[in-house]
Design an enzyme around this catalytic site. Structure first.
Site, short mmCIF file in Angstrom:
data_model
loop_
_atom_site.label_atom_id
_atom_site.label_comp_id
_atom_site.label_asym_id
_atom_site.label_seq_id
_atom_site.Cartn_x
_atom_site.Cartn_y
_atom_site.Cartn_z
N ASP A 35 -3.77 6.99 23.01
CA ASP A 35 -5.08 7.59 22.74
C ASP A 35 -6.11 6.53 22.36
O ASP A 35 -5.86 5.65 21.54
CB ASP A 35 -4.96 8.61 21.60
CG ASP A 35 -6.22 9.45 21.44
OD1 ASP A 35 -6.84 9.78 22.46
OD2 ASP A 35 -6.58 9.76 20.29
N HIS A 36 -7.27 6.62 22.99
CA HIS A 36 -8.40 5.71 22.76
C HIS A 36 -8.06 4.27 23.09
O HIS A 36 -8.63 3.34 22.52
CB HIS A 36 -8.93 5.84 21.32
CG HIS A 36 -9.76 7.07 21.13
ND1 HIS A 36 -9.21 8.33 21.11
CD2 HIS A 36 -11.10 7.24 20.98
CE1 HIS A 36 -10.18 9.21 20.94
NE2 HIS A 36 -11.33 8.59 20.88
N HIS A 63 -13.65 3.19 32.90
CA HIS A 63 -14.21 4.53 32.65
C HIS A 63 -13.09 5.33 32.00
O HIS A 63 -11.91 4.95 32.07
CB HIS A 63 -14.63 5.19 33.97
CG HIS A 63 -13.49 5.33 34.91
ND1 HIS A 63 -13.08 4.31 35.73
CD2 HIS A 63 -12.63 6.34 35.11
CE1 HIS A 63 -12.02 4.69 36.40
NE2 HIS A 63 -11.71 5.91 36.05
N HIS A 109 -10.85 8.94 30.99
CA HIS A 109 -10.37 10.26 31.40
C HIS A 109 -9.87 10.99 30.17
O HIS A 109 -9.36 10.38 29.23
CB HIS A 109 -9.20 10.15 32.39
CG HIS A 109 -9.60 9.68 33.74
ND1 HIS A 109 -10.20 10.48 34.69
CD2 HIS A 109 -9.46 8.47 34.34
CE1 HIS A 109 -10.41 9.80 35.79
NE2 HIS A 109 -9.98 8.56 35.61
N HIS A 125 -9.47 3.32 31.98
CA HIS A 125 -8.71 2.51 32.92
C HIS A 125 -9.60 2.01 34.05
O HIS A 125 -10.75 2.39 34.19
CB HIS A 125 -7.49 3.26 33.47
CG HIS A 125 -7.80 4.28 34.52
ND1 HIS A 125 -6.83 4.87 35.30
CD2 HIS A 125 -8.97 4.84 34.92
CE1 HIS A 125 -7.39 5.73 36.13
NE2 HIS A 125 -8.68 5.74 35.93
N GLU A 177 -4.99 14.26 35.08
CA GLU A 177 -6.01 13.22 34.91
C GLU A 177 -7.41 13.84 34.96
O GLU A 177 -8.34 13.38 34.31
CB GLU A 177 -5.88 12.15 35.99
CG GLU A 177 -6.77 10.94 35.76
CD GLU A 177 -6.47 9.82 36.72
OE1 GLU A 177 -5.84 8.84 36.27
OE2 GLU A 177 -6.83 9.92 37.90
N CYS A 227 -12.58 5.19 40.49
CA CYS A 227 -11.62 4.67 39.51
C CYS A 227 -11.53 3.15 39.57
O CYS A 227 -10.84 2.53 38.76
CB CYS A 227 -10.24 5.31 39.70
SG CYS A 227 -10.13 6.94 38.90
NI NI Z 1 -10.07 6.94 36.85
#
Ligand code: NI
Length: 135
Positions: free
Chosen positions: A80-81, A40, A42, A15, A125, A34
């Protein structure tokens, strides 16, 4: 009498938190790392809680196999992914913060679960940052 069962799950997703109407400096100061323009990832950890009464015939609150499959279809396969900003329509105009992701997950699970259950979603997170949403 109320009892709660939990099922854990996890997904990886990328995100970026930012506002288009803010410049890079302001985005950086509000959203920190972020807000990295190149996204990037998580490793999100999820705990879904289902509360209600035990079924007298089975001794179960809910069939855990059914709960597992609902979480798999509604959360893992959906998120996911994925790049949350680009792949998930809900986040086209809304920041994919852990708060907003938890609400999205709760809404999707709520839709699939019998209304006799109360649903809670705990989303990590990072190992130290997490949110709880109960509707
Ligand atoms: Ni982040």
């Amino acid at each position: 009498m109320s009892i709660t069962v939990y099922r854990k799950a996890h997904f990886n997703a990328a995100h970026r938190l930012y506002r288009k109407d803010w410049d890079d400096e302001k985005n950086k100061s509000v959203f920190g790392k972020c807000s990295n323009p190149n996204f990037h990832g998580h490793n999100y950890e999820l705990e879904v809680g289902i509360s209600g009464s035990i079924d007298k015939e089975t001794g179960f609150l809910i069939d855990m196999e059914e709960l597992k499959n609902i979480i798999k279809e509604e959360v893992e396969e959906y998120l996911d992914h994925k790049n949350l900003n680009m792949d998930i329509p809900d986040f086209k105009e809304m920041n994919p913060t852990m708060e907003n992701i938890a609400i999205l997950i709760w809404d999707r699970l709520r839709n699939k679960l019998n209304s006799k259950f109360k649903v809670s979603v705990k989303l990590y997170e990072t190992p130290r940052n997490f949110v709880v949403y109960t509707g």
